[in-house]
Design a protein around this motif. Structure first.
Motif, PDB file in Angstrom:
ATOM      1  N   UNK A   1       0.837  -1.186   0.000  1.00 44.12           N
ATOM      2  CA  UNK A   1       0.000   0.000   0.000  1.00 44.12           C
ATOM      3  C   UNK A   1       0.872   1.236   0.000  1.00 44.12           C
ATOM      4  N   UNK A   2       0.376   2.275  -0.574  1.00 41.35           N
ATOM      5  CA  UNK A   2       1.106   3.529  -0.562  1.00 41.35           C
ATOM      6  C   UNK A   2       0.116   4.681  -0.478  1.00 41.35           C
ATOM      7  N   UNK A   3       0.385   5.598   0.416  1.00 43.01           N
ATOM      8  CA  UNK A   3      -0.405   6.825   0.507  1.00 43.01           C
ATOM      9  C   UNK A   3       0.420   7.947  -0.095  1.00 43.01           C
ATOM     10  N   UNK A   4      -0.121   8.662  -1.051  1.00 41.07           N
ATOM     11  CA  UNK A   4       0.633   9.787  -1.625  1.00 41.07           C
ATOM     12  C   UNK A   4       0.610  10.979  -0.666  1.00 41.07           C
ATOM     13  N   UNK A   5       1.532  11.896  -0.843  1.00 42.96           N
ATOM     14  CA  UNK A   5       1.487  13.122  -0.048  1.00 42.96           C
ATOM     15  C   UNK A   5       0.160  13.848  -0.280  1.00 42.96           C
ATOM     16  N   UNK A   6      -0.247  14.635   0.699  1.00 47.09           N
ATOM     17  CA  UNK A   6      -1.444  15.451   0.550  1.00 47.09           C
ATOM     18  C   UNK A   6      -1.232  16.404  -0.625  1.00 47.09           C
ATOM     19  N   UNK A   7      -2.165  16.453  -1.576  1.00 44.97           N
ATOM     20  CA  UNK A   7      -2.011  17.362  -2.720  1.00 44.97           C
ATOM     21  C   UNK A   7      -1.882  18.819  -2.264  1.00 44.97           C
ATOM     22  N   UNK A   8      -1.095  19.575  -2.999  1.00 36.52           N
ATOM     23  CA  UNK A   8      -0.805  20.969  -2.636  1.00 36.52           C
ATOM     24  C   UNK A   8      -2.066  21.803  -2.480  1.00 36.52           C
ATOM     25  N   UNK A   9      -3.089  21.559  -3.290  1.00 36.18           N
ATOM     26  CA  UNK A   9      -4.304  22.375  -3.206  1.00 36.18           C
ATOM     27  C   UNK A   9      -5.142  22.078  -1.969  1.00 36.18           C
ATOM     28  N   UNK A  10      -4.753  21.078  -1.179  1.00 37.17           N
ATOM     29  CA  UNK A  10      -5.477  20.744   0.046  1.00 37.17           C
ATOM     30  C   UNK A  10      -4.744  21.198   1.315  1.00 37.17           C
ATOM     31  N   UNK A  11      -3.616  21.848   1.156  1.00 40.33           N
ATOM     32  CA  UNK A  11      -2.879  22.358   2.310  1.00 40.33           C
ATOM     33  C   UNK A  11      -3.543  23.654   2.763  1.00 40.33           C
ATOM     34  N   UNK A  12      -4.166  23.607   3.935  1.00 39.30           N
ATOM     35  CA  UNK A  12      -4.804  24.793   4.499  1.00 39.30           C
ATOM     36  C   UNK A  12      -4.173  25.110   5.851  1.00 39.30           C
ATOM     37  N   UNK A  13      -4.722  26.095   6.546  1.00 44.58           N
ATOM     38  CA  UNK A  13      -4.157  26.498   7.835  1.00 44.58           C
ATOM     39  C   UNK A  13      -4.207  25.363   8.850  1.00 44.58           C
ATOM     40  N   UNK A  14      -5.262  24.542   8.815  1.00 47.00           N
ATOM     41  CA  UNK A  14      -5.369  23.411   9.750  1.00 47.00           C
ATOM     42  C   UNK A  14      -4.249  22.418   9.514  1.00 47.00           C
ATOM     43  N   UNK A  15      -3.981  22.100   8.262  1.00 50.28           N
ATOM     44  CA  UNK A  15      -2.901  21.158   7.929  1.00 50.28           C
ATOM     45  C   UNK A  15      -1.566  21.736   8.382  1.00 50.28           C
ATOM     46  N   UNK A  16      -1.304  22.980   8.034  1.00 49.17           N
ATOM     47  CA  UNK A  16      -0.036  23.609   8.420  1.00 49.17           C
ATOM     48  C   UNK A  16       0.126  23.631   9.949  1.00 49.17           C
ATOM     49  N   UNK A  17      -0.952  23.958  10.650  1.00 46.94           N
ATOM     50  CA  UNK A  17      -0.916  24.007  12.112  1.00 46.94           C
ATOM     51  C   UNK A  17      -0.641  22.641  12.731  1.00 46.94           C
ATOM     52  N   UNK A  18      -1.124  21.591  12.087  1.00 43.06           N
ATOM     53  CA  UNK A  18      -0.932  20.243  12.644  1.00 43.06           C
ATOM     54  C   UNK A  18       0.531  19.814  12.633  1.00 43.06           C
ATOM     55  N   UNK A  19       1.332  20.454  11.803  1.00 40.05           N
ATOM     56  CA  UNK A  19       2.760  20.106  11.686  1.00 40.05           C
ATOM     57  C   UNK A  19       3.660  21.032  12.498  1.00 40.05           C
ATOM     58  N   UNK A  20       3.057  21.976  13.196  1.00 41.50           N
ATOM     59  CA  UNK A  20       3.850  23.013  13.866  1.00 41.50           C
ATOM     60  C   UNK A  20       4.711  22.498  15.017  1.00 41.50           C
TER      61      UNK A  20
END
Length: 176
Positions: A1-20
């Motif tokens: 199985x392989x999960x691709x990276x989250x597509x660039x157009x789906x990176x929002x403030x919530x996603x960015x905050x989750x990696x902080x």
């Protein structure tokens, strides 16, 4: 199985905050987050929860850096997690772990008494999901109680990461 990276157009403030917890602001984007974080970005709640724990294990644990890196490398080897292995081999060099030590970690054979006890404890925890009283006691002259507790969580935490990375198809060399 392989999960691709989250597509660039789906990176929002919530996603960015989750990696902080782990990534500086300039890396919280699809171009700079790296393959592991770009896949974790697919599940911001999980990323945020796990990264807090992961940051503790990597940066705030009471384990000496050398002990932590031997532990992580042994788990990465045992779980055939090339991504984890490659990242921590690079970190190991800065913590006094030689190339000969790295080879010894793969064989489960290091020369210093404490290093042998450490590898045996990592293997025991990984195989039995428990550390015997005799193994716990054997580590006592080298690690205090909190350090031994951190060792148990480091083994478990990095085994979990190896299983996730292997399942999601996150490979060494996937850096952009």
């Amino acid at each position: 199985m392989s999960l691709p990276p989250l597509p660039a157009d789906q990176w929002d403030d919530r996603v960015r905050g989750s990696l902080s917890a782990l990534l500086p602001r300039w890396r919280r984007n699809p171009e700079n987050a790296g393959p592991a974080m770009s896949v974790l970005a697919r599940h911001p709640d999980l990323a945020e929860a796990y990264l807090g724990f992961g940051v503790y294990l990597l940066f705030r644990s009471s384990l000496p850096t050398r002990v932590r890196e031997i532990t992580i490398l042994r788990i990465a080897h045992r779980h055939s997690c090339d991504y984890e292995w490659n990242h921590h081999v690079a970190m190991a060099a800065g913590s006094g772990i030689s190339e000969a030590d790295i080879e010894g970690i793969t064989r489960g054979e290091l020369t210093a008494e404490f290093d042998r006890l450490l590898l045996a404890a990592v293997d025991e925890l990984d195989e039995k999901s428990s550390l015997s009283d005799s193994s716990w006691d054997a580590l006592t002259p080298y690690l205090d109680e909190r350090q031994r507790m951190d060792l148990v969580f480091t083994v478990g935490g990095y085994a979990m990461v190896a299983k996730a990375f292997n399942t999601f198809g996150i490979k060494a060399g996937d850096e952009r």
